[in-house]
Each structure stands twice: as C-alpha cells, then as structure tokens.
Design a protein around this motif. Sequence first.
Motif, PDB file in Angstrom:
ATOM      1  N   ASN A 173     -10.593  -5.469  -2.579  1.00  0.00           N
ATOM      2  CA  ASN A 173      -9.769  -6.420  -3.929  1.00  0.00           C
ATOM      3  C   ASN A 173      -8.336  -6.459  -3.155  1.00  0.00           C
ATOM      4  O   ASN A 173      -7.319  -4.825  -3.490  1.00  0.00           O
ATOM      5  CB  ASN A 173      -9.901  -5.583  -5.627  1.00  0.00           C
ATOM      6  CG  ASN A 173     -10.911  -5.992  -6.234  1.00  0.00           C
ATOM      7  OD1 ASN A 173     -11.248  -7.386  -5.451  1.00  0.00           O
ATOM      8  ND2 ASN A 173     -11.821  -4.871  -6.424  1.00  0.00           N
ATOM      9  N   VAL A 174      -7.348  -6.838  -2.745  1.00  0.00           N
ATOM     10  CA  VAL A 174      -6.548  -6.948  -2.151  1.00  0.00           C
ATOM     11  C   VAL A 174      -5.310  -7.957  -3.043  1.00  0.00           C
ATOM     12  O   VAL A 174      -4.907  -8.845  -3.098  1.00  0.00           O
ATOM     13  CB  VAL A 174      -6.204  -8.062  -0.475  1.00  0.00           C
ATOM     14  CG1 VAL A 174      -4.834  -8.047   0.016  1.00  0.00           C
ATOM     15  CG2 VAL A 174      -7.577  -7.163   0.003  1.00  0.00           C
ATOM     16  N   ASP A 175      -4.255  -6.703  -3.239  1.00  0.00           N
ATOM     17  CA  ASP A 175      -2.872  -6.988  -4.041  1.00  0.00           C
ATOM     18  C   ASP A 175      -2.099  -7.519  -3.641  1.00  0.00           C
ATOM     19  O   ASP A 175      -1.994  -7.298  -2.150  1.00  0.00           O
ATOM     20  CB  ASP A 175      -2.592  -5.695  -5.136  1.00  0.00           C
ATOM     21  CG  ASP A 175      -3.042  -5.403  -6.615  1.00  0.00           C
ATOM     22  OD1 ASP A 175      -4.370  -6.194  -6.146  1.00  0.00           O
ATOM     23  OD2 ASP A 175      -3.204  -4.130  -6.496  1.00  0.00           O
ATOM     24  N   PRO A 176      -1.202  -9.008  -3.643  1.00  0.00           N
ATOM     25  CA  PRO A 176      -0.334  -9.081  -3.050  1.00  0.00           C
ATOM     26  C   PRO A 176       0.981  -8.753  -2.792  1.00  0.00           C
ATOM     27  O   PRO A 176       1.087  -7.736  -3.864  1.00  0.00           O
ATOM     28  CB  PRO A 176       0.353 -10.603  -3.412  1.00  0.00           C
ATOM     29  CG  PRO A 176      -0.107 -10.222  -5.355  1.00  0.00           C
ATOM     30  CD  PRO A 176      -1.740  -9.540  -4.760  1.00  0.00           C
ATOM     31  N   LEU A 177       1.393  -8.490  -1.723  1.00  0.00           N
ATOM     32  CA  LEU A 177       3.187  -8.316  -1.808  1.00  0.00           C
ATOM     33  C   LEU A 177       3.569  -8.089  -2.670  1.00  0.00           C
ATOM     34  O   LEU A 177       3.860  -9.451  -3.136  1.00  0.00           O
ATOM     35  CB  LEU A 177       3.931  -7.825  -0.690  1.00  0.00           C
ATOM     36  CG  LEU A 177       2.690  -7.764   0.798  1.00  0.00           C
ATOM     37  CD1 LEU A 177       3.397  -7.304   2.197  1.00  0.00           C
ATOM     38  CD2 LEU A 177       2.749  -6.181   0.360  1.00  0.00           C
ATOM     39  N   PRO A 178       4.447  -7.312  -3.492  1.00  0.00           N
ATOM     40  CA  PRO A 178       6.103  -8.100  -4.271  1.00  0.00           C
ATOM     41  C   PRO A 178       6.879  -9.494  -3.346  1.00  0.00           C
ATOM     42  O   PRO A 178       6.556  -9.479  -2.549  1.00  0.00           O
ATOM     43  CB  PRO A 178       6.449  -6.529  -4.554  1.00  0.00           C
ATOM     44  CG  PRO A 178       5.352  -5.876  -4.319  1.00  0.00           C
ATOM     45  CD  PRO A 178       4.924  -6.166  -3.311  1.00  0.00           C
ATOM     46  N   SER A 179       6.889  -9.678  -4.255  1.00  0.00           N
ATOM     47  CA  SER A 179       8.601 -11.049  -3.688  1.00  0.00           C
ATOM     48  C   SER A 179       8.912  -9.928  -2.365  1.00  0.00           C
ATOM     49  O   SER A 179      10.043  -8.508  -2.791  1.00  0.00           O
ATOM     50  CB  SER A 179       9.365 -11.227  -4.843  1.00  0.00           C
ATOM     51  OG  SER A 179      10.988 -12.611  -4.012  1.00  0.00           O
ATOM     52  N   LYS A 180       8.756 -10.379  -1.664  1.00  0.00           N
ATOM     53  CA  LYS A 180       9.516  -9.865   0.213  1.00  0.00           C
ATOM     54  C   LYS A 180      10.397  -9.626   0.068  1.00  0.00           C
ATOM     55  O   LYS A 180      11.692 -11.536  -0.833  1.00  0.00           O
ATOM     56  CB  LYS A 180       9.139 -10.727   0.716  1.00  0.00           C
ATOM     57  CG  LYS A 180       7.567 -10.813   1.074  1.00  0.00           C
ATOM     58  CD  LYS A 180       7.076 -11.352   2.094  1.00  0.00           C
ATOM     59  CE  LYS A 180       5.207 -10.919   2.549  1.00  0.00           C
ATOM     60  NZ  LYS A 180       4.559 -11.993   1.671  1.00  0.00           N
ATOM     61  N   PRO A 181      11.432  -9.162   0.726  1.00  0.00           N
ATOM     62  CA  PRO A 181      13.720  -8.692   0.043  1.00  0.00           C
ATOM     63  C   PRO A 181      13.770  -9.784   1.243  1.00  0.00           C
ATOM     64  O   PRO A 181      12.738 -10.371   2.686  1.00  0.00           O
ATOM     65  CB  PRO A 181      13.640  -7.682   0.032  1.00  0.00           C
ATOM     66  CG  PRO A 181      13.144  -6.589   0.544  1.00  0.00           C
ATOM     67  CD  PRO A 181      11.356  -7.675   0.026  1.00  0.00           C
ATOM     68  N   GLU A 182      14.632  -9.907   1.471  1.00  0.00           N
ATOM     69  CA  GLU A 182      15.747 -10.520   2.749  1.00  0.00           C
ATOM     70  C   GLU A 182      15.356  -9.709   3.149  1.00  0.00           C
ATOM     71  O   GLU A 182      15.674  -9.075   3.436  1.00  0.00           O
ATOM     72  CB  GLU A 182      17.261 -11.768   2.359  1.00  0.00           C
ATOM     73  CG  GLU A 182      17.656 -12.609   3.822  1.00  0.00           C
ATOM     74  CD  GLU A 182      18.696 -13.253   3.265  1.00  0.00           C
ATOM     75  OE1 GLU A 182      19.175 -13.425   4.052  1.00  0.00           O
ATOM     76  OE2 GLU A 182      19.100 -12.377   2.363  1.00  0.00           O
ATOM     77  N   GLY A 183      14.872 -10.409   5.333  1.00  0.00           N
ATOM     78  CA  GLY A 183      15.110  -9.374   6.356  1.00  0.00           C
ATOM     79  C   GLY A 183      14.055  -8.587   6.049  1.00  0.00           C
ATOM     80  O   GLY A 183      14.147  -7.886   6.976  1.00  0.00           O
ATOM     81  N   PHE A 184      13.018  -8.903   5.775  1.00  0.00           N
ATOM     82  CA  PHE A 184      11.662  -7.910   5.594  1.00  0.00           C
ATOM     83  C   PHE A 184      11.174  -7.993   6.901  1.00  0.00           C
ATOM     84  O   PHE A 184      10.577  -9.091   7.442  1.00  0.00           O
ATOM     85  CB  PHE A 184      10.810  -8.940   4.942  1.00  0.00           C
ATOM     86  CG  PHE A 184       9.547  -7.511   4.689  1.00  0.00           C
ATOM     87  CD1 PHE A 184       8.891  -6.457   4.170  1.00  0.00           C
ATOM     88  CD2 PHE A 184       7.695  -8.676   4.835  1.00  0.00           C
ATOM     89  CE1 PHE A 184       8.160  -6.227   4.139  1.00  0.00           C
ATOM     90  CE2 PHE A 184       7.176  -7.696   4.740  1.00  0.00           C
ATOM     91  CZ  PHE A 184       6.777  -6.216   4.537  1.00  0.00           C
ATOM     92  N   SER A 185      10.573  -7.364   7.715  1.00  0.00           N
ATOM     93  CA  SER A 185      10.107  -6.874   9.509  1.00  0.00           C
ATOM     94  C   SER A 185       8.338  -6.664   9.426  1.00  0.00           C
ATOM     95  O   SER A 185       7.692  -7.179  10.124  1.00  0.00           O
ATOM     96  CB  SER A 185      10.653  -5.719   9.665  1.00  0.00           C
ATOM     97  OG  SER A 185       9.426  -3.802   8.729  1.00  0.00           O
ATOM     98  N   GLY A 186       7.806  -7.071   7.447  1.00  0.00           N
ATOM     99  CA  GLY A 186       6.197  -7.636   7.678  1.00  0.00           C
ATOM    100  C   GLY A 186       5.733  -5.571   7.935  1.00  0.00           C
ATOM    101  O   GLY A 186       4.294  -6.239   7.540  1.00  0.00           O
ATOM    102  N   GLY A 187       6.641  -5.161   8.052  1.00  0.00           N
ATOM    103  CA  GLY A 187       5.592  -3.760   8.176  1.00  0.00           C
ATOM    104  C   GLY A 187       5.561  -3.103   7.187  1.00  0.00           C
ATOM    105  O   GLY A 187       5.803  -3.278   5.925  1.00  0.00           O
ATOM    106  N   VAL A 188       3.985  -2.794   7.198  1.00  0.00           N
ATOM    107  CA  VAL A 188       3.392  -2.401   5.556  1.00  0.00           C
ATOM    108  C   VAL A 188       3.195  -1.094   5.924  1.00  0.00           C
ATOM    109  O   VAL A 188       1.997  -0.364   6.292  1.00  0.00           O
ATOM    110  CB  VAL A 188       2.279  -2.639   4.778  1.00  0.00           C
ATOM    111  CG1 VAL A 188       1.412  -2.181   3.571  1.00  0.00           C
ATOM    112  CG2 VAL A 188       2.690  -4.962   4.596  1.00  0.00           C
ATOM    113  N   GLY A 189       3.582   0.067   5.681  1.00  0.00           N
ATOM    114  CA  GLY A 189       2.894   1.336   5.943  1.00  0.00           C
ATOM    115  C   GLY A 189       3.401   2.847   5.968  1.00  0.00           C
ATOM    116  O   GLY A 189       4.505   2.560   4.354  1.00  0.00           O
TER     117      GLY A 189
END
Length: 612
Positions: free
Chosen positions: A289-305
């Motif tokens: 079950n994959v939850d979406p990321l919250p609303s992405k801020p401006e300049g988000f790098s795409g990094g998760v970790g």
Amino acid sequence: MRKYFFLILMIAVSLQMFADDKVTLRASAPEVVVNGDQFRLTYTVNSQDVKDFLAPQAKGFDVLMGPSRSQQSSTQIINGKVSSSRSITYTYILMAVSEGTFNIPAASIEVDGEKIFSNPLTIKVLPKDKEQGNGNQSQGNGGISSRNQKTSGRITDKDLFILATASKTKVHEQEAILVTYKAYTTVDLRQLLGKMPDQQGFYVQEVELPTQKTFKLEHYNGRNYNTVVYRQYVLFPQKSGRLEIPAVTFDAVVAQRVAVSDDPFEAFFNGGGYVEVNKKIVAPKVVINVDPLPSKPEGFSGGVGTFSLKSDISTTELKANEAVTIKLTISGTGNMKLVSAPEVKFPHDFEIYDPKIEDNYELTANGLSGTKKIEYLAIPRHAGNFTIPAIEFKYFDIKTEKYNTLATEPYELKVAKGDGSAASQQVIADFTNKENVKVLGTDILFIKTGDTVLRQKGNYFFGTVTYYLWYIIPFVLFVVFVVIYRKQAIESANVAKVKTKKANKVATKRMKQAGKLLSENKVNEFYDEVLKALWGYISDKLNIPVSKLSRDNIEAELSGHGVSEDLIKEFIDALSECEFARYAPGNQNEAMDKVYSASVDVISKMENCIKR
C-alpha cells in the motif's frame, strides 16, 4: 653432516614458532540445533605448551562425552622459508535437552603462566518436529538429519516452499522496500532457478547475494527446515495506491534417495543412490500500500529518505574571467539515483556551465546509501562584489514523514578587475562533456586600415533616401523582433509544448551517453541510461510524468496520437528487451549492441510519426 642439518632445522623451527602469532583459544559449535540433537563443541588452542584447561558449565545441554584431546603438528619448508603450526583440540559431544537460546561462557587455559580465554558462544535450540515425535534424534552437527529426507515419495508443499516477505507493506512513493524470497526445505535441494518478473509501478534493483548458498535451521509451523535467502530486491514504488508484486514461479531440482531393495545384489549396486526430481514452486504475491507524497514544495529535489548536505567553494577572491567552483555533497540513504541536482543562483552576469555529477553509492536494504557529488562551474566577466545565495536541498524525510530543507551558507565573492594578460584569460577544459570555457575578446578594437572616402563639401546626408532608411529599417526590425519575441514567450510559457519539442533532443543526448558507456563496457550504467532515454522521451512527448507511465497507458496514449500498432509494439519491445537483457545469459556485448540499435531506431521512428 646429517646431524648438523637436523640441528639447524630444529633451531629454525624453534625460532619460527617463537615468532608465531599470539596464542589464542577458539570455541566453535553450531549456531542452531534441534531439541534432542547431538553436536560437537570444540576448543582449539594454537600451542601445545598448555595446562589447566577449564571448560565452562553448558546450561541447557547434557555432556555425553568429553573432553577428548587431540594434537596436531605440521612443518613446511617452501623456497627455504620454514613455517610450522602446533595446536591442541578439546572436543565435547553435547545433547540439547530444552528449547530456547543458551549462552556458553568462555573457557580458559594457561599458557606460559598466562590465562587465555576463548570466545563465548550462543546456541539456539529449536523445538522438535511435531510430525517426527520424540523418538528421533539427529547426529553430529545439529542440522536436519536423514530422518527428514523423503525416500521415493511425492514432495509436498510442506516439504519445500518459498516465502516472499517485504520489509514494509505500507510506504510512501519512492520509499525503499526490501523484498526477500526465502526457501524452506526438508529435502535435499540441489538447484533453484527463478527471478522476479517485470514490475509495473516499481523501480527494481536486485541485491547481490553470495553465489555459494549457506543453509540455516529454522522452526516454522511446527517443523524444522533448512532455510536460505535465495533472492532479494530493493523496490522503489513510482506511484501511489495498492500495488501488487505478483507470484513468482521457481524451478527446483531435488535429490531424492532411492529406496533400498530386498535383493542384496540390487541393493549393492543401486541401494543408497539418488535421483533428481524437478518441482515447480510458486512464491505468493505481496501487496504494498503506497501513500502519495504530500503536496510537493517548490524546488523539491525528488529525494525520499534521509540525507545530509555539505558544500565547499574553490575561492572567494578572484579576478574577472577566472573560474569559481562550488562543490555540493549529498550524503544519506534513499532513492539517490532519482535525486536531482539543487539549483545554484549565480549572479546574472556570470557565465554558467552544466554541473558535473559523480555518484558513489551502494544498494542496501534501506535503499541506495552513499554520496552524490555535484560540481558547479561559473566565470564572472566583470569586477565587483557578488553574493551567491544559500543553496537549498528539499527532500521528503521518511522518519518524520515531512519535507525537510537543508541549506548551505551563502558565499560572498570579491571579483577584481582582470589585467587582460594571457595568464588571466583561463581556458577550463574537461569539466563537463559539453564544451570548453571560452575567453571573451580583447578590450582594444583593431585599427581600421585602407583608403579613406572623401565627400564634396555641401553634399548633405540629411533628406536623402539613405537617411530615411536609417530610421525605417531599425523600426521594421524592432517590430519583427517584438512579434518573434512575444511568440517565443508564449511558447515558452507552455511548459508541456516546450518539453514536447525538446523530447528528441534530450533522448539523443542520453543515447550518446549510453553509447559512451557501451564502449566502456559498463553494463549496469548502460542499461540505466537507455531506460532513462526511452521512458524520458515518451514522458516528454506525451506530457505524462514518468511516475504515472506504464505499458498500458503508453499504448493507449500513442494510439490516440495516431501511432501505428506495429510501432507501439516495437517501442514496448525495446523497453522489455532493455530491462531483461542485463540478466540474460550469453554475450553481454552483443546484447548491449542490439539494445542500443533497437532503442535508437525506435526513437527515430517515433519522432517521425508524432509531430506536435
């Protein structure tokens, strides 16, 4: 003469033994045994000048025999170099009498008046098999004995099976998941073949495991099994929702003992032999079950970790036309391969070049762990004091489940006026694959030579046709420029249209990089770059994010744009061939050439077919 030679040899051996390593006492025993099993507990000391060996109390075990003492000595002379070893081994035969985890303290022995202690041991005792009862005992090493080896019978799903487990079943997009395929067997498993099929919605990387598999005892559902981790994968979900890792089929080869015949001659020639039996094993599917990321801020790098940021600058005092380099180091664990480089806001009159990126990470259970180093090069063309603002790196922290912003310190640059000499006009090479840094022209223009045209006095320029043309032509050019500029501004504002136009250019750039990796025989990097080119091209062309792409919606979207079914199938086949080629047996160079040619050909055909 022989006596002298023997005396010299004994002196050399004695000196060699005197120079041996420090005396140690090493204890060894199985890590896991079954209740009622007999096993060996040994203590080995690398010296024979010992006394007063004291073994500890082994709670939870009965001592059936021991200690029995054995000595080992050996001497070798190789190329005139003498080496020798002497040791004593104390052996006990123990039997496990109760279930649980037990600690055996360190034993001790005295060597040259000094007490030497062994390493302590921890042994886990598993319950007996429910199906075996209490009357069966294994021998020797605590493994599953021959009582569990089936003789010429049907191998059931309880005798041999594979479990698929995920380290997490509820995650966010791009969060790493470790999926493990573990084999459980009570039969003689000789070979196991199989791999995870192509996954939709996941970016998959396989964990490298030792080729030589080591089995361990484990109690599961009332039975004791030999277990081994056969395959492990790290998955990064690319979209949200309920995603399934489908069931995987493995092909097993089992050695099964042949029943002994009553005929003594047949038993002599065939009894105790083995036959190989093939069996298919299906590992169950796993639901994530994959939850979406919250609303992405401006300049988000795409990094998760989980990441950290460090920066460094080559200099803060320089002259005009000299280069300045800023180095960023992003460290941590997560989807490192998908992290984009942060933006550095250099002053407007700086000449800026594409950043150079160096990845150094390894695959772990929590994702890609290591560093991403990014170098930014810029050249100030004028003197003055300049400020490079703090560089921000925004990522999603899986521990806090919030976006986190890391920032460097701002840099103040003092740029002095260049002296115009050749030494101050730097040419920086090999920083990027794009082009070398070029020097501006000199400050002093070349003096015009040749004949001078003289005009008669009283012949005025005002009122002539040429005079009016000097006003009309610049005005017409200005109007044309405004119209063209407005058209380009409108087109640039349409991000989707810009990406569509640049799709082929970006794909061509990536395929050139793939060609370079092909010539360098970098297999994994080559396939990653070709996949980026194919997925990135179709993403830009159809204006669909990569995270929402799948083979099904690619086929539907391309059909809607009038692409033929044959070309669609050719594109999807190119994706599949690239994803499977790296694991296929055979000549890797031939496979890489084939994948490269097919990818270039299908992108070219797609570009000619889709005109937007």
